[in-house]
Design an enzyme around this catalytic site. Structure first.
Site, PDB file in Angstrom:
ATOM      1  N   LYS A  91      40.068   8.511  -3.297  1.00 51.60           N
ATOM      2  CA  LYS A  91      40.279   7.213  -2.659  1.00 51.60           C
ATOM      3  C   LYS A  91      41.555   7.230  -1.817  1.00 51.60           C
ATOM      4  O   LYS A  91      42.451   8.044  -2.044  1.00 51.60           O
ATOM      5  CB  LYS A  91      40.408   6.125  -3.733  1.00 51.60           C
ATOM      6  CG  LYS A  91      39.167   5.861  -4.545  1.00 51.60           C
ATOM      7  CD  LYS A  91      39.441   4.830  -5.618  1.00 51.60           C
ATOM      8  CE  LYS A  91      38.199   4.542  -6.439  1.00 51.60           C
ATOM      9  NZ  LYS A  91      37.172   3.801  -5.687  1.00 51.60           N
ATOM     10  N   ARG A  99      28.005   4.739 -11.935  1.00 47.05           N
ATOM     11  CA  ARG A  99      26.557   4.780 -12.186  1.00 47.05           C
ATOM     12  C   ARG A  99      26.175   6.034 -12.968  1.00 47.05           C
ATOM     13  O   ARG A  99      25.155   6.058 -13.660  1.00 47.05           O
ATOM     14  CB  ARG A  99      25.801   4.679 -10.867  1.00 47.05           C
ATOM     15  CG  ARG A  99      26.031   5.808  -9.891  1.00 47.05           C
ATOM     16  CD  ARG A  99      25.683   5.443  -8.464  1.00 47.05           C
ATOM     17  NE  ARG A  99      26.677   4.544  -7.878  1.00 47.05           N
ATOM     18  CZ  ARG A  99      26.592   4.028  -6.656  1.00 47.05           C
ATOM     19  NH1 ARG A  99      25.557   4.318  -5.890  1.00 47.05           N
ATOM     20  NH2 ARG A  99      27.530   3.231  -6.201  1.00 47.05           N
TER      21      ARG A  99
END
Length: 495
Positions: A267, A341
């Site tokens: 990130k 996920r």
């Protein structure tokens, strides 16, 4: 923080031993026309001079007034008494009091209110007075210790609502505490210890698994995310048994990424500190179990928390790698920052063994959901209309709202892969929907819902901090599933 409820007229409340008294004054009705006490006299005089308008948010403050025991008095108008008006009024009143050292606060309603309104007022006070202290060298803990609610009419609905609120606030503050903690003070192991501490008592069980057990289970997707982290993963299984064993449980699955660097798909540095909140789903499960322990409803609940950091070391999973999930489906990891996920999909497969009546996963899953819904409503995705409706009703009832999003099969097109059964991302468009479509593949054997709380779990900026959502929504849903008879039995046990 403790709550009490008393049947009291305002003329009696002004003689109570309180540090401060907040009087909720309606736009119409209440005691204004009948009460002759000092508060009503001041309100009428202020209204006559145009200094107190009977509209939402209007406020009067006075100190050490003759005839009133409380040092501080705040009269605040709640308009028609809607949830939003009451919340705003209580926040304004606390804003006028927060610089004082208030330990015992009275909250008096001069008109008849509902249990929901009482809950809103109490939760607003708890939220406004909350103080994080765990990692401060000179902490400033919350001074407010006790809130005494009073009204001329106090019925069973109000008493039950306050008992519910006491448990709800305790749960929300557990969720806030663990989400607010820096990642080095909220590792997977520390999160597991917190779960063990909460899951005490005859109705609870807690099992914590490490890398060896998770490998044996075949949780290849979960293990892939954890590969780059020095902190060992933990798979936490909490059980609350409030009903006969034959009753199928509700399973809550909380995303527990205790810090998310993004992995190899790292990130940007700006605001990466907020990625300590990426375990807010796990924190909400801890909060719900804390509340269950206090309310003791007649329902069975399982909490699953796959907890790990997502780090970018030399062992970390790489973009393009293919891993095998617990379900046997293979996954091409195109982006290592879509890690939530991956840990959830194995937990969803594990949930099958409980033969659940419903499974709800809770996750700060996608920035796309923040763009879609902001910080007002959590995103709700579900393959089951009845479950979706029940969650929406619970959100509306608790003030912890969600909004149902689509799950059309066309959205799954982007998840197709040449090298695996499914890819873990599908591009920028409809990112929250495609993430939910990924999870849906692993939740086909039971009624399933997914709550994307990326926009609601915490606030950024000057007020940066965890909100404790969606503990309120989840608790309201579980109590509704327990049923009126079970709720009444729980209320009787508390008494």
């Amino acid at each position: 923080m403790n709550f009490e409820i008393q049947k009291r007229a305002l003329s009696r409340v002004i003689r109570d031993d309180l540090d401060a008294l907040v009087v909720l004054w309606p736009s119409q009705g209440g005691v204004e026309g009948s009460d002759k006490g000092p508060i009503s006299v001041v309100v009428r005089a202020a209204a006559a001079h145009g200094d107190f308008e009977h509209k939402p948010g209007a406020m009067l403050t006075f100190y050490a007034h003759p005839g009133i025991q409380a040092r501080h008095v705040v009269v605040v108008c709640i308009g028609e008494g809607s949830a939003a008006q009451v919340r705003s009024a209580v926040n304004a009143a606390w804003g006028a009091l927060k610089s004082a050292k208030i330990k015992r606060l009275g909250l008096h309603a001069t008109t008849e209110i509902s249990g929901k309104t009482l809950q809103v007022a109490a939760c607003a006070l708890a939220d406004a007075s909350y103080s994080y202290t765990s990692t401060l060298s000179k902490p400033k803990p919350r001074t407010l210790k006790q809130v005494v609610f009073s009204a001329e009419t106090v019925n069973a609905e109000l008493r039950d609502a306050l008992a519910h609120t006491q448990a709800l606030v305790a749960g929300i503050e557990v969720a806030k505490e663990w989400a607010n903690r820096p990642a080095n003070h909220a590792t997977p192991s520390l999160l597991a210890n917190a779960a063990k501490a909460i899951a005490k008592g005859p109705a609870f069980k807690c099992e914590v698994m490490g890398p060896k057990e998770v490998t044996k289970l075949g949780m290849g997707a979960f293990l892939a995310v954890a590969r780059g982290a020095a902190e060992p993963l933990r798979f936490i299984v909490m059980r609350y048994s409030g009903a006969p064993a034959a009753q199928a449980p509700v399973v809550l699955v909380g995303k527990g990424i205790t810090f998310d660097t993004g992995g190899i798909s790292i990130k940007p540095a700006a605001e990466m500190d907020e990625m300590k909140y990426d375990m807010s789903g796990a924190a909400s499960v801890l909060g719900v179990f804390k509340a269950l322990g206090e309310l003791k409803p007649a329902i069975n609940v399982v909490g699953l928390i796959p907890a790990t950091e997502n780090m970018p070391d030399g062992q970390a999973v790489k973009p393009g790698d293919v891993v095998t999930s617990m379900s046997g489906q293979t996954i091409e990891i195109l982006n290592t920052d879509a890690e939530g996920r991956l840990v959830l999909c194995d937990a969803l497969t594990y949930a099958e063994r409980f033969k659940p009546r419903a499974v709800i996963d809770i996750a700060t899953l996608t920035g796309a959901c923040v763009i879609a819904l902001g910080g007002v409503r959590s995103g709700l995705f579900s393959s089951d209309d009845a479950l979706a409706q029940a969650l929406q009703l619970a959100g509306d009832a608790s003030g912890d709202a969600c909004w149902r999003m689509p799950l059309d099969e066309d959205y799954a097109e982007g998840l197709k892969s040449r090298y695996a059964d499914v890819a873990n991302v599908a591009g920028r468009q409809a990112g929250s929907v495609t993430a939910a479509k990924f999870l849906q593949r692993f939740a086909s054997r039971y009624p399933w819902a997914h709550l994307d709380i990326a926009g609601t779990a915490w606030r950024s900026g000057a007020a940066k901090g965890a909100t404790g959502r969606p503990v309120g929504l989840l608790l309201a849903y579980l109590l509704a599933q327990a049923g009126p008879a079970a709720a009444k039995a729980a209320s009787n046990r508390r008494r």
